[in-house]
Motif scaffolding. Sequence first.
Motif, mmCIF file in Angstrom:
data_model
loop_
_atom_site.group_PDB
_atom_site.id
_atom_site.type_symbol
_atom_site.label_atom_id
_atom_site.label_comp_id
_atom_site.label_asym_id
_atom_site.label_seq_id
_atom_site.Cartn_x
_atom_site.Cartn_y
_atom_site.Cartn_z
ATOM 1 N N PRO A 17 40.755 30.047 32.915
ATOM 2 C CA PRO A 17 42.043 30.732 33.051
ATOM 3 C C PRO A 17 41.979 32.072 33.783
ATOM 4 N N LEU A 18 40.796 32.479 34.257
ATOM 5 C CA LEU A 18 40.688 33.780 34.929
ATOM 6 C C LEU A 18 41.613 33.875 36.136
ATOM 7 N N THR A 19 41.797 32.757 36.830
ATOM 8 C CA THR A 19 42.597 32.771 38.054
ATOM 9 C C THR A 19 44.066 32.413 37.816
ATOM 10 N N ASP A 20 44.485 32.403 36.553
ATOM 11 C CA ASP A 20 45.911 32.198 36.261
ATOM 12 C C ASP A 20 46.737 33.429 36.625
ATOM 13 N N SER A 21 46.081 34.585 36.704
ATOM 14 C CA SER A 21 46.815 35.824 36.962
ATOM 15 C C SER A 21 46.201 36.651 38.084
ATOM 16 N N LYS A 22 45.149 36.156 38.704
ATOM 17 C CA LYS A 22 44.510 36.898 39.795
ATOM 18 C C LYS A 22 43.826 35.912 40.733
ATOM 19 N N PRO A 23 43.550 36.325 41.964
ATOM 20 C CA PRO A 23 42.812 35.448 42.890
ATOM 21 C C PRO A 23 41.335 35.415 42.533
ATOM 22 N N LYS A 24 40.671 34.353 42.930
ATOM 23 C CA LYS A 24 39.232 34.214 42.682
ATOM 24 C C LYS A 24 38.457 35.412 43.216
ATOM 25 N N ALA A 25 38.887 35.937 44.339
ATOM 26 C CA ALA A 25 38.182 37.054 44.970
ATOM 27 C C ALA A 25 38.119 38.294 44.088
ATOM 28 N N LEU A 26 39.064 38.427 43.150
ATOM 29 C CA LEU A 26 39.110 39.612 42.288
ATOM 30 C C LEU A 26 38.583 39.346 40.880
ATOM 31 N N VAL A 27 38.005 38.179 40.664
ATOM 32 C CA VAL A 27 37.292 37.929 39.414
ATOM 33 C C VAL A 27 36.085 38.869 39.379
ATOM 34 N N GLU A 28 35.849 39.477 38.222
ATOM 35 C CA GLU A 28 34.812 40.496 38.108
ATOM 36 C C GLU A 28 33.555 39.989 37.406
ATOM 37 N N GLU A 30 30.523 42.077 35.659
ATOM 38 C CA GLU A 30 30.056 43.388 35.236
ATOM 39 C C GLU A 30 30.739 44.505 36.027
ATOM 40 N N GLY A 31 32.059 44.412 36.138
ATOM 41 C CA GLY A 31 32.842 45.464 36.770
ATOM 42 C C GLY A 31 32.937 45.399 38.280
ATOM 43 N N LYS A 32 32.272 44.431 38.905
ATOM 44 C CA LYS A 32 32.330 44.279 40.356
ATOM 45 C C LYS A 32 33.088 43.001 40.696
ATOM 46 N N THR A 33 34.052 43.094 41.590
ATOM 47 C CA THR A 33 34.760 41.887 42.015
ATOM 48 C C THR A 33 33.885 41.087 42.971
ATOM 49 N N LEU A 34 34.114 39.777 43.011
ATOM 50 C CA LEU A 34 33.388 38.939 43.965
ATOM 51 C C LEU A 34 33.593 39.443 45.386
ATOM 52 N N LEU A 35 34.821 39.867 45.694
ATOM 53 C CA LEU A 35 35.112 40.356 47.039
ATOM 54 C C LEU A 35 34.294 41.601 47.365
ATOM 55 N N SER A 36 34.221 42.550 46.439
ATOM 56 C CA SER A 36 33.474 43.785 46.706
ATOM 57 C C SER A 36 31.983 43.506 46.849
ATOM 58 N N ILE A 37 31.474 42.523 46.122
ATOM 59 C CA ILE A 37 30.055 42.165 46.219
ATOM 60 C C ILE A 37 29.733 41.628 47.615
ATOM 61 N N VAL A 38 30.595 40.746 48.117
ATOM 62 C CA VAL A 38 30.366 40.175 49.452
ATOM 63 C C VAL A 38 30.540 41.237 50.530
ATOM 64 N N ILE A 39 31.560 42.079 50.400
ATOM 65 C CA ILE A 39 31.775 43.144 51.393
ATOM 66 C C ILE A 39 30.565 44.079 51.441
ATOM 67 N N ALA A 40 30.060 44.473 50.274
ATOM 68 C CA ALA A 40 28.896 45.368 50.230
ATOM 69 C C ALA A 40 27.692 44.726 50.908
ATOM 70 N N LYS A 41 27.515 43.428 50.679
ATOM 71 C CA LYS A 41 26.395 42.706 51.294
ATOM 72 C C LYS A 41 26.538 42.685 52.815
ATOM 73 N N VAL A 54 43.850 35.382 52.890
ATOM 74 C CA VAL A 54 44.439 35.431 51.549
ATOM 75 C C VAL A 54 45.514 34.368 51.402
ATOM 76 N N HIS A 55 45.685 33.886 50.168
ATOM 77 C CA HIS A 55 46.775 32.957 49.837
ATOM 78 C C HIS A 55 47.169 33.134 48.371
ATOM 79 N N HIS A 56 46.340 32.599 47.458
ATOM 80 C CA HIS A 56 46.620 32.659 46.020
ATOM 81 C C HIS A 56 46.589 34.116 45.544
ATOM 82 N N PHE A 57 47.742 34.619 45.036
ATOM 83 C CA PHE A 57 47.867 36.032 44.658
ATOM 84 C C PHE A 57 47.383 36.932 45.791
#
Length: 238
Positions: A17-28, A30-41, A54-57
């Motif tokens: 249910p994590l993506t019922d209210s947010k996009p997968k990219a913003l699933v966290e 330990e406090g880091k979103t998937l998107l921020s992890i990939v961007i940092a890399k 972007v599409h979902h949320f």
Amino acid sequence: MKQAMILAAGLGTRLKPLTDSKPKALVEIEGKTLLSIVIAKLKEQGFDRIIINVHHFGEQIIDYVKKNNNFDTDMAISDERGELLDTGGAIKRAKHFFNPTMPVLIHNVDIIGNADLAAFYDKSKTAGATLLVSKRQSKRLLSFDKNMHLLGRWNPENNSETDKQIENYAFAGIHCIAPKLISAMDDYPNRFGIIDFYIDQCRKTSVVGVVQEGLQILDVGKIDVINQINTLDIWTKS
């Protein structure tokens, strides 16, 4: 200059249910979103131009990027909120954002790993498309010849002697595509999958696989995978 695109438009159905209210990219994690992890890399590996679809949320991702000042990089949003275009269609839609003189690295937002993206990008400059692959269990393997040229999807029914020259690998969700192959997308519909496209094009141009020694890749597509993150070197060292 190195340019990359993060595929972040998916519905994230396996992460409910994590993506019922947010996009997968913003699933966290330990406090880091998937998107921020990939961007940092990507930034760490020298990529200074990043496009995110972007599409979902989608508005949440747009607001998140703005709030973080585009992560202090040259960044653009490819907006698919009107229609989800699949992986190939997403690249086609974003074509106008790319520098047409160099390859584009494509990185799924839910992939975490220790891939040497800079070295991989450098290896991609002679092929139409270059796919990062590894020897791991998968239900969707790709087949390559002895020179690592893509042949198509693995067919478990192919067990003849001639198939000893075929190697099967799992796609890592990271690939590079050359300008000439992006232009070939003009003849395709708005919505199509990138692997289908590569399989179609491999008969006409060079689509190759690359294996990186010591590669560890984690597809963060399910809740139980997130719960395993802390045990992995690729996470503790990030």
